[in-house]
Design an enzyme around this catalytic site. Structure first.
Site, mmCIF file in Angstrom:
data_model
loop_
_atom_site.group_PDB
_atom_site.id
_atom_site.type_symbol
_atom_site.label_atom_id
_atom_site.label_comp_id
_atom_site.label_asym_id
_atom_site.label_seq_id
_atom_site.Cartn_x
_atom_site.Cartn_y
_atom_site.Cartn_z
ATOM 1 N N GLY A 301 0.841 -1.200 0.000
ATOM 2 C CA GLY A 301 0.000 0.000 0.000
ATOM 3 C C GLY A 301 0.874 1.246 0.000
ATOM 4 N N TYR A 343 1.970 7.996 15.688
ATOM 5 C CA TYR A 343 3.185 7.165 15.654
ATOM 6 C C TYR A 343 4.473 7.964 15.856
ATOM 7 C CZ TYR A 343 -0.275 4.861 12.609
ATOM 8 O OH TYR A 343 -1.420 4.357 12.063
ATOM 9 N N CYS A 437 -7.622 22.243 18.068
ATOM 10 C CA CYS A 437 -7.547 22.630 19.472
ATOM 11 C C CYS A 437 -6.967 21.477 20.271
ATOM 12 C CB CYS A 437 -8.956 22.977 19.945
ATOM 13 S SG CYS A 437 -8.942 23.723 21.557
HETATM 14 C C1 LIG Z 1 -3.399 -7.159 5.797
HETATM 15 C C2 LIG Z 1 -2.642 -6.000 5.276
HETATM 16 N N1 LIG Z 1 -2.183 -6.028 4.023
HETATM 17 C C3 LIG Z 1 -1.506 -4.986 3.493
HETATM 18 C C4 LIG Z 1 -1.251 -3.857 4.238
HETATM 19 C C5 LIG Z 1 -0.502 -2.746 3.580
HETATM 20 O O1 LIG Z 1 0.613 -2.404 4.259
HETATM 21 P P1 LIG Z 1 1.630 -1.330 3.649
HETATM 22 O O2 LIG Z 1 0.848 -0.119 3.339
HETATM 23 O O3 LIG Z 1 2.601 -1.121 4.734
HETATM 24 O O4 LIG Z 1 2.233 -1.941 2.445
HETATM 25 C C6 LIG Z 1 -1.699 -3.790 5.557
HETATM 26 C C7 LIG Z 1 -1.375 -2.637 6.409
HETATM 27 O O5 LIG Z 1 -0.461 -2.689 7.195
HETATM 28 C C8 LIG Z 1 -2.423 -4.879 6.086
HETATM 29 O O6 LIG Z 1 -2.898 -4.843 7.322
HETATM 30 N N1 LIG Z 2 -1.966 3.632 9.460
HETATM 31 C C1 LIG Z 2 -0.619 3.137 9.562
HETATM 32 C C2 LIG Z 2 -0.415 1.876 8.843
HETATM 33 C C3 LIG Z 2 -1.421 0.855 9.170
HETATM 34 C C4 LIG Z 2 -1.300 -0.256 8.257
HETATM 35 C C5 LIG Z 2 -2.550 -1.044 8.132
HETATM 36 N N2 LIG Z 2 -2.441 -2.365 8.671
HETATM 37 C C6 LIG Z 2 0.356 4.214 9.147
HETATM 38 O O1 LIG Z 2 -0.038 5.302 8.901
HETATM 39 O O2 LIG Z 2 1.538 4.016 9.100
#
Ligand SMILES: Cc1ncc(COP(=O)(O)O)c(C=O)c1O
Ligand SMILES: N[C@@H](CCCC[NH3+])C(=O)O
Length: 510
Positions: A301, A343, A437
């Site tokens: 992702g 984070y 805020c």
């Molecule tokens: C099951 C699963 N697949 C894929 C992803 C995509 O992760 P990333 O955006 O770090 O590649 C996530 C998020 O962490 C996830 O929970």
């Molecule tokens: N939301 C997270 C990642 C979560 C990934 C989903 N499992 C971030 O911003 O880094």
């Protein structure tokens, strides 16, 4: 700064970003100051060409391996109709994690068969929607879901292909909030306690559910392949047990998690490195277990949309706390980027309308002969997806020993290390605050900027993943617009919310 292509030290050029003659930042052939004027701020700007290049780089790396690999985009990183269309057009499947993401992908025209559904608490309605749409696969997370999905399949009289999400007991080296493969996790059937073996033996009770593989996802923003290879060895043992039970297994889905550069402290790996490590581990694990090498599915992702996304803000007020810090506030904040609050995430930024002063020596530029400690090099520049950048032939880089240190060290490191180049520089340390805020509503604690003025356009880099998708309406701030830029053309792919949108779902009491 001399006009030309931008590069980040050690990371290649930065998509299609350039500095224009007017000293404005340009992305996708569009002057971002004009984008800010035309579409308002905060504004998410996506470099479409760069998204395409990154996907192609991943697919090339996958092709170079000897594995049969299918790549799906994890749409949780950024899910809109336009991005679903873009990634699907580039040949990726879609990984969705809610009814809303599934609906979006279907609206984008992605065939249901190219989509798979995740989630640790899928509702009846989501399962029914997924099964009735003819979704490719459902990744079952727990025993309750298994029962529920079986009932849905019976009710709709449909067979469903499933993967089982396994928690493999592998701790990825990343922030604990985005680490998911450890035993103590809400996700998946736990391997260590024997839950995963148990579920394999129970699948015979669900005749409409066909388990075609196993899934693990160890976490996100990972910079080393060892977590993946450890997961491979554990998962293949379970895979062998599933085959021995007569299950029609053929897929091992290893999830996503590939890290990107937010600041110069980050060292993303080339995608080839992950692929080599996975191939070696998988081949060996399968040899040891005496099973055929399965299809490998990946769900990246962040690595696809993170760097190509930039957020533009308009600079507003300032406050100096003597002897402590300078705050500069912008017209967005944790509402469009909650990642620092969640984070402790770090970002880098420039004043996009004053690139001549921006970071003076952090940005490297190409095409134009520099001066002082710059030199012309001719070397292949590749980003972490392995794509040769379009500007690889001619790029000016600084001497390595004069590279500024960024990230944790903040501006002091920069100014101290940048030797003569920063002489006379007006770079200062600024803490960039949002407008909510909330004291924790910060975007960057230690940004290196020239003295900001009201009306300047601040561009924060690498905000394409998990920013818009995690945006909120806190303090009733409308969500920003999203603009895709490519070949000099901006296209609004998400309209800016309005104050009226904020009350649209409200119902008055009187
Ligand atoms: C099951 C699963 N697949 C894929 C992803 C995509 O992760 P990333 O955006 O770090 O590649 C996530 C998020 O962490 C996830 O929970
Ligand atoms: N939301 C997270 C990642 C979560 C990934 C989903 N499992 C971030 O911003 O880094």
């Amino acid at each position: 700064m001399a006009p030309g292509v931008l590069e980040w030290p050690g990371h290649g050029t930065w998509g299609t970003m350039e500095v224009l003659d007017n000293q404005h930042l340009s992305i996708g052939g569009c002057d971002v100051v004009e984008l800010a004027n035309q579409f308002g701020t905060p504004l998410f700007v996506y470099d479409v060409e760069w998204v395409r290049q990154r996907i192609r780089g991943i697919l090339q790396a996958v092709k170079r391996s000897n594995l049969n690999v299918r790549v799906s985009y994890a749409s949780k990183a950024f899910c809109t109709v336009a991005v679903c269309q873009l990634v699907h057009e580039e040949g990726l499947g879609l990984d969705v994690v809610s009814g809303g993401e599934l609906y979006t992908a279907l609206q984008a025209g992605v065939p249901a068969s190219d989509i798979h559904l995740h989630g640790n608490n899928k509702s009846w309605a989501e399962l029914e929607f997924a099964v009735s749409s003819g979704i490719g696969l459902i990744i079952v997370d727990n025993f309750v879901e298994l029962d529920m999905l079986s009932e849905v399949a019976d009710k709709l009289e449909k067979d469903v292909s499933i993967l089982l999400r396994i928690s493999p007991g592998v701790e990825a080296h990343t922030h604990e909030f985005i680490s998911t493969g450890q035993q103590d996790s809400k996700f998946g059937f736990d391997l260590e306690s024997g839950q995963a073996e148990d579920v394999l033996t129970q699948l015979g009770d669900y005749p409409r559910l066909h388990c075609v593989g196993l899934h693990s996802h160890i976490g996100s923003q990972i910079f080393e392949p060892q977590g993946f290879t450890a997961a491979v060895f554990r998962m293949v043992e379970l895979y062998r047990d599933g085959l021995a039970l007569g299950l029609p297994l053929k897929i091992l889905n290893l999830g996503g998690g590939f890290g990107i550069r937010y600041t110069s402290g980050d060292r993303p790996l080339a995608f080839d490195v992950y692929m080599d490590a996975i191939e070696t581990a998988l081949t060996e694990a399968c040899r040891r277990q005496g099973v055929q090498v399965p299809e490998v599915w990946l769900e990246p992702g962040r690595v696809i949309v993170g760097p190509p996304g930039t957020t533009l803000y308009t600079v507003g007020t300032q406050k100096s706390v003597p002897g402590v810090r300078n705050y500069v506030s912008v017209d967005g904040g944790m509402t469009d980027n909650p990642r620092l609050a969640l984070y402790g995430a770090k970002y880098e930024a420039v004043l996009a309308n004053r690139m001549d002063e921006a970071w003076g020596n952090h940005w490297l530029r190409g095409g134009v002969e520099g001066s002082g400690s710059t030199k012309l090099v001719n070397r292949p520049l590749r980003d972490e997806t392995g794509v040769p950048t379009p500007h690889e032939a001619k790029t000016l880089v600084l001497h390595a020993n004069k590279m500024p240190v960024m990230g944790d060290t903040g501006v002091n490191g920069v100014l101290d290390n940048a030797h003569g180049q920063s002489e006379g520089s007006s770079l200062e340390r600024w803490s960039v605050a949002g407008k909510c805020c909330e004291s924790g509503d910060m975007l960057i604690w230690d940004a290196t900027l020239p003295h900001p003025k009201q009306g300047d356009v601040l561009a924060v880099f690498s905000t394409g993943a998990y920013n818009y998708s995690m945006a909120s309406n806190y303090n009733r701030n409308p969500k920003p617009a999203v603009v895709f830029v490519e070949n000099g053309n901006p296209t609004v792919v998400v309209e800016r919310e309005t104050w009226a949108d904020m009350v649209r779902q409200d119902r008055p009491l009187y």
